[in-house]
Design a protein around this motif. Structure first.
Motif, PDB file in Angstrom:
ATOM      1  N   ARG A  10      44.518 -13.844  -3.616  1.00 34.49           N
ATOM      2  CA  ARG A  10      43.516 -13.482  -2.611  1.00 34.49           C
ATOM      3  C   ARG A  10      42.767 -12.209  -3.024  1.00 34.49           C
ATOM      4  O   ARG A  10      43.364 -11.155  -3.227  1.00 34.49           O
ATOM      5  CB  ARG A  10      44.150 -13.267  -1.249  1.00 34.49           C
ATOM      6  CG  ARG A  10      43.142 -12.817  -0.178  1.00 34.49           C
ATOM      7  CD  ARG A  10      43.717 -12.939   1.205  1.00 34.49           C
ATOM      8  NE  ARG A  10      43.943 -14.346   1.555  1.00 34.49           N
ATOM      9  CZ  ARG A  10      44.513 -14.748   2.684  1.00 34.49           C
ATOM     10  NH1 ARG A  10      44.920 -13.861   3.573  1.00 34.49           N
ATOM     11  NH2 ARG A  10      44.689 -16.030   2.921  1.00 34.49           N
ATOM     12  N   VAL A  12      39.804  -9.612  -1.775  1.00 40.38           N
ATOM     13  CA  VAL A  12      39.042  -9.166  -0.616  1.00 40.38           C
ATOM     14  C   VAL A  12      37.981  -8.176  -1.091  1.00 40.38           C
ATOM     15  O   VAL A  12      38.291  -7.161  -1.724  1.00 40.38           O
ATOM     16  CB  VAL A  12      39.938  -8.506   0.443  1.00 40.38           C
ATOM     17  CG1 VAL A  12      39.092  -7.999   1.600  1.00 40.38           C
ATOM     18  CG2 VAL A  12      40.976  -9.513   0.949  1.00 40.38           C
ATOM     19  N   ARG A  46      37.563 -13.335   0.191  1.00 41.87           N
ATOM     20  CA  ARG A  46      37.237 -12.907   1.545  1.00 41.87           C
ATOM     21  C   ARG A  46      36.300 -11.689   1.457  1.00 41.87           C
ATOM     22  O   ARG A  46      36.359 -10.927   0.482  1.00 41.87           O
ATOM     23  CB  ARG A  46      38.489 -12.502   2.324  1.00 41.87           C
ATOM     24  CG  ARG A  46      39.607 -13.565   2.340  1.00 41.87           C
ATOM     25  CD  ARG A  46      39.336 -14.673   3.316  1.00 41.87           C
ATOM     26  NE  ARG A  46      40.334 -15.725   3.237  1.00 41.87           N
ATOM     27  CZ  ARG A  46      41.431 -15.773   4.005  1.00 41.87           C
ATOM     28  NH1 ARG A  46      41.656 -14.807   4.890  1.00 41.87           N
ATOM     29  NH2 ARG A  46      42.281 -16.768   3.895  1.00 41.87           N
ATOM     30  N   CYS A  48      35.190  -8.285   3.694  1.00 34.90           N
ATOM     31  CA  CYS A  48      35.539  -7.502   4.870  1.00 34.90           C
ATOM     32  C   CYS A  48      34.723  -6.215   4.903  1.00 34.90           C
ATOM     33  O   CYS A  48      34.106  -5.812   3.907  1.00 34.90           O
ATOM     34  CB  CYS A  48      37.036  -7.186   4.893  1.00 34.90           C
ATOM     35  SG  CYS A  48      37.529  -5.759   3.897  1.00 34.90           S
ATOM     36  N   ASP A  64      32.776 -11.434   7.394  1.00 33.83           N
ATOM     37  CA  ASP A  64      33.562 -12.338   8.235  1.00 33.83           C
ATOM     38  C   ASP A  64      34.856 -11.701   8.717  1.00 33.83           C
ATOM     39  O   ASP A  64      35.478 -12.203   9.657  1.00 33.83           O
ATOM     40  CB  ASP A  64      33.900 -13.617   7.455  1.00 33.83           C
ATOM     41  CG  ASP A  64      32.700 -14.528   7.284  1.00 33.83           C
ATOM     42  OD1 ASP A  64      31.715 -14.356   8.028  1.00 33.83           O
ATOM     43  OD2 ASP A  64      32.744 -15.395   6.393  1.00 33.83           O
ATOM     44  N   HIS A  65      35.287 -10.625   8.053  1.00 33.15           N
ATOM     45  CA  HIS A  65      36.588 -10.036   8.382  1.00 33.15           C
ATOM     46  C   HIS A  65      36.459  -8.527   8.527  1.00 33.15           C
ATOM     47  O   HIS A  65      35.585  -7.888   7.937  1.00 33.15           O
ATOM     48  CB  HIS A  65      37.605 -10.348   7.269  1.00 33.15           C
ATOM     49  CG  HIS A  65      37.781 -11.816   7.016  1.00 33.15           C
ATOM     50  ND1 HIS A  65      38.631 -12.603   7.758  1.00 33.15           N
ATOM     51  CD2 HIS A  65      37.183 -12.640   6.119  1.00 33.15           C
ATOM     52  CE1 HIS A  65      38.569 -13.847   7.315  1.00 33.15           C
ATOM     53  NE2 HIS A  65      37.698 -13.901   6.329  1.00 33.15           N
ATOM     54  N   GLY A  66      37.368  -7.950   9.318  1.00 31.65           N
ATOM     55  CA  GLY A  66      37.446  -6.512   9.464  1.00 31.65           C
ATOM     56  C   GLY A  66      38.326  -5.899   8.396  1.00 31.65           C
ATOM     57  O   GLY A  66      38.852  -6.597   7.509  1.00 31.65           O
ATOM     58  N   ASP A  68      41.255  -5.012   8.471  1.00 29.64           N
ATOM     59  CA  ASP A  68      42.633  -5.494   8.437  1.00 29.64           C
ATOM     60  C   ASP A  68      42.846  -6.572   7.382  1.00 29.64           C
ATOM     61  O   ASP A  68      43.982  -6.860   6.996  1.00 29.64           O
ATOM     62  CB  ASP A  68      43.072  -5.994   9.811  1.00 29.64           C
ATOM     63  CG  ASP A  68      42.166  -7.094  10.361  1.00 29.64           C
ATOM     64  OD1 ASP A  68      41.077  -7.322   9.791  1.00 29.64           O
ATOM     65  OD2 ASP A  68      42.540  -7.708  11.377  1.00 29.64           O
ATOM     66  N   ALA A  69      41.760  -7.168   6.866  1.00 29.32           N
ATOM     67  CA  ALA A  69      41.896  -8.169   5.797  1.00 29.32           C
ATOM     68  C   ALA A  69      42.481  -7.547   4.537  1.00 29.32           C
ATOM     69  O   ALA A  69      43.095  -8.250   3.716  1.00 29.32           O
ATOM     70  CB  ALA A  69      40.541  -8.800   5.490  1.00 29.32           C
TER      71      ALA A  69
END
Length: 325
Positions: A10, A12, A46, A48, A64-66, A68-69
């Protein structure tokens, strides 16, 4: 979701105000092109951020993400920014700093593209470490973060768990380098072909820093460099290279350094070591044979140069890439 996708590494992307769109777009394209033998993606991407951010190109990005991702990231990538605290006064929002530092302490690989290095530096993640960024920002960023061992000449720096690149196209080089380190040369080369970019440029290669241009009359050293690359296994002297270019040794050396950022001998050694790396990754040739075909002469010389370059012996390097591939 297929099993291998569920286990994909993953990545980010952390976007901040003033983000450079090209730097933001490169990782999804390059890592998205990295596939296994069944054409499954090897990376889960992802994006963020602390909220909607304005790009330096005049439009807004809504992640799409804050933040916290970042808690679930195996790799964190920070694209370049052209405004904001990290490049103006060395400041960083507390929430961003806390999230980045926590990811690094947890063991996530931390990566920056171009001036994204200023974000890592503002978070204290580059103190005492070698790092790269775009040469045009050297004075400003170097002045803001004197504790960092900046190298403003190279395309990228791999310092293990923290990797930093120069600007724009060097981000492509760093992404491909990461794929190559994770999964081997074949996967990285296929990703490069899919993206229609060169598969490899060494991180230590000089950035194309703004310098007086050499004469555009065919009197440069490019033809000689091509000539040398076709005979890496053969002994080639500086005098022979200068003779091929029809220059004196002094003139040839000066023009060569102007065009590549390296002396002819440094450049030749680098090409030989990189050719040896390719042979170690892609063939079962004995180490002695790899050394001879690369022009390094002996297994002992290959061991010395490879260890000086990346810190491992040929056998360990081969095992690593064969396993990763």
């Amino acid at each position: 979701m297929r099993k291998n996708q569920a286990m994909a590494h993953r990545i980010v992307l952390l976007v901040l105000d003033g983000v450079v769109p090209f730097d933001l777009g490169v990782p999804p394209q390059v890592f998205g092109a990295a596939r296994d033998g069944e054409r499954n993606r090897l990376y889960d991407m992802r994006v963020c951020g602390p909220g909607p951010v304005h790009t330096e190109a005049g439009f807004t990005v809504v992640p799409d993400h804050g933040l916290d991702a970042l808690e679930q990231a195996d790799t964190v990538i920070v694209p370049g920014i052209h405004r904001g605290g990290p490049v103006t006064d060395g400041t960083l929002p507390d929430a961003v700093r806390t999230a980045l530092v926590a990811a690094a302490r947890r063991g996530a690989r931390i990566v920056s593209i171009c001036t994204g290095a200023s974000v890592l530096a503002a978070a204290g993640l580059l103190d005492g470490r070698p790092a790269a960024t775009h040469w045009a920002w050297a004075r400003r960023i170097g002045g803001l973060y004197p504790r960092v061992d900046w190298d403003f000449d190279v395309l990228f720096v791999d310092d293990g768990d923290v990797l930093t690149s120069a600007g724009v196209g060097a981000g492509v080089d760093l992404c491909l380098h990461i794929i190559r380190s994770d999964h081997g040369a074949d996967v990285a080369n296929r990703a490069a072909r899919r993206c229609v970019v060169p598969p490899w440029r060494d991180g230590g290669q000089a950035q194309f820093i703004e310098r007086p241009m050499p004469a555009a009359d065919g009197s440069g050293t490019e033809a000689t460099r091509t000539w040398v690359l076709e005979r890496l296994a053969e002994p080639v002297t500086l005098e022979e290279m200068a003779g091929h270019a029809r220059m004196s040794v002094r003139t040839f050396t000066r023009r060569f350094r102007d065009e590549t950022g390296l002396s002819p001998r440094q450049w030749l050694l680098r090409q030989r070591v990189e050719h040896a790396r390719i042979l170690l990754e892609s063939t079962d040739l004995a180490v002695d044979t790899v050394a001879r075909r690369s022009g390094l002469g002996s297994a002992t010389a290959l061991r010395q140069h490879l260890h000086a370059t990346i810190g491992v012996a040929p056998s360990a390097y081969r095992r690593t890439f064969r396993h990763a591939g």
